[in-house]
Design an enzyme around this catalytic site. Structure first.
Site, mmCIF file in Angstrom:
data_model
loop_
_atom_site.group_PDB
_atom_site.id
_atom_site.type_symbol
_atom_site.label_atom_id
_atom_site.label_comp_id
_atom_site.label_asym_id
_atom_site.label_seq_id
_atom_site.Cartn_x
_atom_site.Cartn_y
_atom_site.Cartn_z
ATOM 1 N N TYR A 60 15.279 31.204 5.747
ATOM 2 C CA TYR A 60 14.103 31.897 6.255
ATOM 3 C C TYR A 60 14.222 32.158 7.755
ATOM 4 C CZ TYR A 60 11.402 31.140 1.957
ATOM 5 O OH TYR A 60 10.938 31.165 0.668
ATOM 6 N N LYS B 96 0.840 -1.199 0.000
ATOM 7 C CA LYS B 96 0.000 0.000 0.000
ATOM 8 C C LYS B 96 0.873 1.245 0.000
ATOM 9 C CE LYS B 96 -0.455 -0.017 5.056
ATOM 10 N NZ LYS B 96 -1.382 0.008 6.203
#
Length: 343
Positions: free
Chosen positions: A238, A29
């Site tokens: 940042y 999955k």
């Protein structure tokens, strides 16, 4: 991203050797935990794996196209309304509504999921008793899912074994699927007719707190786009979140949180350049990460920085980020080019 299909197959064979009571499936999955469901499943099928599990119907359709006819492909989330077994998929029946729909459609060959303590999908004991005679459904397996198998000695695990034994007694003769990755290391009490490992196939440690018995299966390398020299007192990234305390060489590499390198690793992560550790400095941004390569003289523009590999496994990276290896792998984004080595 380099994915070693041979290591995945070797992990499956090692797990199969542990589970003498029956075959071992491949849980693929979430695109085989981010590593490529098609190539992974084909390698496992060529090695002899005949049972696969996915989470969603669309995953099942894609996997059937990749594998062709033959192996069982079970859909853990069941079928959506209106879907049928025409695609050659096996639905997991997770509740009374699923059972009613299967009966109405004349569907046979499903897997019945009983809940023994996860309190998620599956029929509880009362719902199972109320379901009545299920023989017309031609069920292939009854399954349950362990909630705490990776926590040594957790009392719920033994309780789930007791509850699952009771469910199996109510369904005599029906083959059972029990152990997940961690469950395969719990002993004979958790053996069944079909095991369902997921994370262990992909190198995640199924026995936290103990040495990892599984082979590592992938490396994540990203290119160095730029290197610049900065003076002490210069800030990077940042928020000016990091300040150089010495003359430093800063490398910018092509990955970020849009690629699944978690922002929580800001100021914590480390990359490796030619085997030399290069700490992450500043914040992880959407597309870029900055590394201090002052002590990694081999770093050069066009070279590669390793974010996951032998020196830093998904489990190690997860510990730095305060998460689990599953999230590290399944978060890896589509912008990475996945190269699969032959099994």
């Amino acid at each position: 991203m380099l994915v070693d299909l041979g290591a995945i197959v070797a992990n499956w064979r090692d797990l199969s050797a542990r589970h003498a009571s029956g075959p071992v499936a491949g849980v693929v999955k979430a695109d085989a935990y981010g590593l490529g469901a098609g190539p992974v499943a084909r390698a496992l099928a060529e090695a002899g794996c005949r049972h696969f599990f996915v989470a969603q119907f669309s995953e099942g359709l894609a996997l059937r196209a990749a594998l062709g006819a033959g192996p069982m492909i079970a859909v853990l989330g069941g079928f959506p309304p209106g879907a049928d077994g025409g695609a050659g998929l096996t639905p997991v029946l997770n509740g009374p509504t699923d059972i009613a729909a299967a009966r109405a459609a004349g569907l046979t060959g499903a897997i019945l999921h009983v809940d023994t303590g996860m309190e998620r999908l599956g029929l509880n004991a009362a719902e199972l008793a109320a379901a009545g005679d299920l023989s017309a459904l031609g069920l292939r397996y009854v399954m349950t899912h362990l909630a705490c198998a990776d926590e040594a000695g957790h009392p719920l695990t033994a309780l789930q074994a007791t509850r699952f034994a009771a469910a199996r007694a109510a369904l005599p003769g029906l083959p059972a699927s029990f152990a997940n990755s961690a469950g395969l290391f719990l002993g004979e009490e958790f053996a069944s007719d079909l095991a369902r490992p997921g994370c262990a196939l992909y190198g995640i440690n199924p026995t936290p707190g103990r040495p990892n018995p599984m082979r590592q299966v992938m490396r994540l390398l990203v290119p160095i786009l730029q290197i610049r020299d900065i003076a002490p007192g210069t800030t990077v990234g940042y928020g000016a979140a990091w300040t150089a305390a010495r003359p430093s060489r800063i490398a910018t590499i092509a990955a970020g949180y849009a690629d699944g390198y978690l922002r929580a690793l800001s100021g914590r992560g480390t990359a490796f350049v030619e085997g030399q550790a290069a700490p992450l400095v500043g914040r992880v941004s959407m597309d870029l990460i900055t590394l201090d390569v002052t002590d990694a003289p081999a770093a050069q523009v066009g070279g590669m920085a390793e974010l996951i590999g032998p020196a830093q496994t998904p489990d190690h990276l997860a510990a730095l980020a305060g998460t689990i290896g599953y999230e590290i792998l399944t978060s890896l984004g589509a912008r990475y080019r996945r190269r699969h080595s032959p099994a």
